[in-house]
Write an enzyme that holds these catalytic residues in place. Structure first.
Site, PDB file in Angstrom:
ATOM      1  N   GLU A   1     -12.592 -14.448 -10.171  1.00 11.28           N
ATOM      2  CA  GLU A   1     -12.991 -13.215  -9.477  1.00 11.28           C
ATOM      3  C   GLU A   1     -11.849 -12.202  -9.605  1.00 11.28           C
ATOM      4  O   GLU A   1     -10.698 -12.521  -9.334  1.00 11.28           O
ATOM      5  CB  GLU A   1     -13.311 -13.501  -8.008  1.00 11.28           C
ATOM      6  CG  GLU A   1     -13.579 -12.275  -7.161  1.00 11.28           C
ATOM      7  CD  GLU A   1     -14.659 -11.352  -7.727  1.00 11.28           C
ATOM      8  OE1 GLU A   1     -15.785 -11.813  -7.945  1.00 11.28           O
ATOM      9  OE2 GLU A   1     -14.345 -10.157  -7.980  1.00 11.28           O
TER      10      GLU A   1
ATOM     11  N   GLY B   1     -17.601 -12.456  -3.234  1.00 16.44           N
ATOM     12  CA  GLY B   1     -18.925 -12.097  -2.721  1.00 16.44           C
ATOM     13  C   GLY B   1     -19.539 -10.919  -3.452  1.00 16.44           C
ATOM     14  O   GLY B   1     -20.734 -10.668  -3.321  1.00 16.44           O
ATOM     15  N   GLY B   2     -18.716 -10.170  -4.196  1.00 25.06           N
ATOM     16  CA  GLY B   2     -19.251  -9.110  -5.056  1.00 25.06           C
ATOM     17  C   GLY B   2     -19.850  -7.939  -4.301  1.00 25.06           C
ATOM     18  O   GLY B   2     -19.492  -7.646  -3.151  1.00 25.06           O
ATOM     19  N   THR B   3     -20.794  -7.272  -4.947  1.00 27.04           N
ATOM     20  CA  THR B   3     -21.365  -6.023  -4.452  1.00 27.04           C
ATOM     21  C   THR B   3     -22.074  -6.194  -3.113  1.00 27.04           C
ATOM     22  O   THR B   3     -21.831  -5.445  -2.162  1.00 27.04           O
ATOM     23  CB  THR B   3     -22.372  -5.472  -5.484  1.00 27.04           C
ATOM     24  OG1 THR B   3     -21.745  -5.407  -6.758  1.00 27.04           O
ATOM     25  CG2 THR B   3     -22.869  -4.091  -5.086  1.00 27.04           C
ATOM     26  N   CYS B   4     -22.971  -7.150  -3.031  1.00 23.99           N
ATOM     27  CA  CYS B   4     -23.798  -7.301  -1.829  1.00 23.99           C
ATOM     28  C   CYS B   4     -22.921  -7.438  -0.590  1.00 23.99           C
ATOM     29  O   CYS B   4     -23.117  -6.751   0.408  1.00 23.99           O
ATOM     30  CB  CYS B   4     -24.704  -8.524  -1.969  1.00 23.99           C
ATOM     31  SG  CYS B   4     -25.703  -8.825  -0.509  1.00 23.99           S
TER      32      CYS B   4
ATOM     33  N   HIS C   1     -50.894 -11.700  17.939  1.00 21.19           N
ATOM     34  CA  HIS C   1     -50.960 -10.372  18.561  1.00 21.19           C
ATOM     35  C   HIS C   1     -49.855 -10.252  19.604  1.00 21.19           C
ATOM     36  O   HIS C   1     -49.632 -11.204  20.342  1.00 21.19           O
ATOM     37  CB  HIS C   1     -52.320 -10.168  19.231  1.00 21.19           C
ATOM     38  CG  HIS C   1     -52.384  -8.886  20.003  1.00 21.19           C
ATOM     39  ND1 HIS C   1     -52.514  -7.662  19.380  1.00 21.19           N
ATOM     40  CD2 HIS C   1     -52.297  -8.623  21.340  1.00 21.19           C
ATOM     41  CE1 HIS C   1     -52.529  -6.703  20.288  1.00 21.19           C
ATOM     42  NE2 HIS C   1     -52.390  -7.263  21.489  1.00 21.19           N
TER      43      HIS C   1
END
Ligand SMILES: Cc1cc2nc3c(=O)[nH]c(=O)nc-3n(C[C@H](O)[C@H](O)[C@H](O)COP(=O)(O)OP(=O)(O)OC[C@H]3O[C@@H](n4cnc5c(N)ncnc54)[C@H](O)[C@@H]3O)c2cc1C
Length: 469
Positions: free
Chosen positions: A34, A39-42, A441
């Site tokens: 990395e 964790g990158g973009t998200c 409902h």
């Protein structure tokens, strides 16, 4: 001497970490590389921080409407941007630490921090290290496009990444790009208290959606005071004192929008330009996306590409699904494919848009004899009770086979409700199964069977072989 692994994974986006742990748990020695945030973009600049900020913006919006619910706030509602950012940082940071801790704690996984570069089809360099493996998985994601528009080098601008550092209220946020990222930031900052103008080159917002969806999203944003400039074909940027002027070649409205800050939200590009793919012989398309087959193999045997960088999806769930496909094929003798999946995503303005399958325009284009059911949220009891009646729900089905072709739920809970339709699509059951289901409902989802009982011919779709309604 290169260090030898069974597998190398480049990037810790939404596919890489899960695949690393899955492989490691089967006894494989796995190297994970990395170059920036785990964790990158998200996790760091995409879904998680933006949806955390959307939640702050929703709280401000509801607080301003409190009187409508008989609730007294006792003064004007203001937003403390430093606390908004701190909350976002905490949520995002926890997720980032979770990914990093998970990888580092997993037996057989070795983590490297740095820029990975292919030296050959089997060898990767990271800093001074050389790593080699018979299997290499690329999960490098993408980044914001900075378009070559006139004046771009003369003005400061923000992208989704640098927006993460904003802990103040822009006086006037000018956003170039009226698609998913631009709309989410636009409504959010309007609710925080900024003046917001969204400039879009096309004739409508989110042009991939049906026209009724685009038009209703526009109404929702304009009702909150977001300025929208469409048909802005020639955007030119320049400094105007401390501010930024965006020259907008539109048919209507003033020719220049002057704002305090500029956000570029015109699309994404894959992080494949600095990966050395040419040394490995991995093929890319004209836009730099890695070419893959239906099971995510690249043109070079032993190399796979997962997530946004393969151009087969642009979402966290498509990237994670890529992991599942690769793991199933390699470890479970289960020949899962990209083509098994049904398009699905959400736009997180408020109310959100949940989407699955085809748009009406795609249904018409495919020449299907189709029926559609549509209901405004003003006729959904749960939405009325909540005082959130903007939007509508619509579902298209094939008149002959009875399969569900697509749906758009633009309304409160739309991001969740869409799944009761999506899951029936996956089950390949006819829509009549869902039509006869008894739902709870009061919910938004309880109207899905009702809508399916009120289907009408889809205007523009084929009514019988060769004719259109
Ligand atoms: C503002 C915004 C909001 C979004 N909201 C949503 C949403 O609500 N829902 C949704 O589903 N999707 C959303 N997305 C999209 C989503 O974030 C991505 O589709 C998702 O992160 C998948 O990315 P990935 O797995 O392909 O890689 P990424 O998450 O982009 O990670 C790639 C990783 O690889 C690393 N890397 C890149 N090159 C190298 C290299 N050479 N060496 C080492 N490491 C490298 C990067 O540093 C990065 O950590 C959003 C995106 C943006 C920008």
């Amino acid at each position: 001497m290169a260090k030898t692994y069974d597998a190398i994974i480049i990037g810790t986006g939404q596919a890489g970490p899960s695949l690393a742990v899955r492989l490691a748990n089967t006894g494989s020695k796995v190297a994970v590389i990395e170059r920036k945030f785990f964790g990158g973009t998200c996790v760091n600049t995409g879904c998680i921080p933006t949806k955390t900020m959307v939640a702050s913006a929703y709280a401000a919006h509801l607080a301003r409407r409190a009187g409508e619910y008989g609730v007294n706030i006792g003064g004007p509602v203001t937003v403390d941007m430093r606390r908004v950012k701190a909350r976002k940082d905490a949520v995002s940071g926890q997720s980032r630490a979770g990914v990093e801790g998970w990888l580092r704690a997993t037996k057989n996984v070795t983590v490297y921090e740095g820029q990975a570069h292919f030296e050959s089809a089997r060898e990767i360099s990271v800093g001074l290290e050389r790593l080699t493996a018979p299997r290499i998985f690329i999960n490098v994601g993408g980044r914001a496009v900075v378009p070559a528009m006139r004046g771009i080098d003369e003005v400061p601008y923000l992208t989704n990444s640098s927006m993460m550092a904003v802990d103040f209220l822009p006086r006037h946020l000018v956003i170039v790009g009226g698609s998913y990222v631009g709309l989410e930031f636009g409504q959010m900052f309007r609710r925080f208290g900024s003046e917001v103008t969204i400039i879009e080159m096309g004739s409508r917002l989110i042009s991939r959606e049906d026209e009724d969806v685009s038009a209703t999203v526009r109404e929702i944003l304009e009702a909150e005071g977001v300025h929208i400039r469409l048909n802005a074909e020639c955007i030119a940027l320049s400094k105007r004192g401390d501010e930024i002027a965006a020259g907008v070649d539109c048919t209507n409205g003033p020719p220049t929008v002057v704002g305090s800050h500029l956000l570029l939200a015109v699309g994404r590009r894959p992080n494949t330009d600095d990966l050395g793919l040419e040394k490995a012989g991995v093929e890319m398309d004209k836009r730099g996306y890695i070419a893959v087959d239906d099971q995510l193999r690249t043109s070079v045997s032993g190399i796979w590409a997962l997530g946004d960088c393969n151009g087969r999806g642009a979402f966290t769930h498509t990237s994670y699904n890529d992991y599942e496909i690769v793991a199933a094929n390699l470890l479970d003798a289960d020949s899962r494919r990209v083509s098994d999946r049904i398009q699905a995503y959400a736009l997180y303005i408020d109310p959100p848009l949940g989407r699955c399958g085809w748009t009406d325009a795609q249904v018409i284009g495919a020449g299907r004899r189709a029926l559609v059911g549509k209901r405004p949220m003003t006729r959904v009891a749960r939405a009325v009770e909540k005082g959130e009646t903007q939007g509508f729900m619509k579902i298209a089905v094939d008149a002959d086979t009875k399969e569900i072709l697509g749906a758009a739920i633009l309304g409160v809970g739309g991001d969740e409700v869409i799944h009761c339709i999506l899951d029936v699509m996956y089950s390949k059951a006819p829509y009549t199964v869902l039509q006869r289901a008894m739902h709870i409902h009061p919910t938004v989802a309880e109207l899905v069977p009702t809508i399916l009982g009120e289907l009408q011919p889809l205007i523009g779709a084929t009514t019988s072989a060769g004719s259109a309604a």
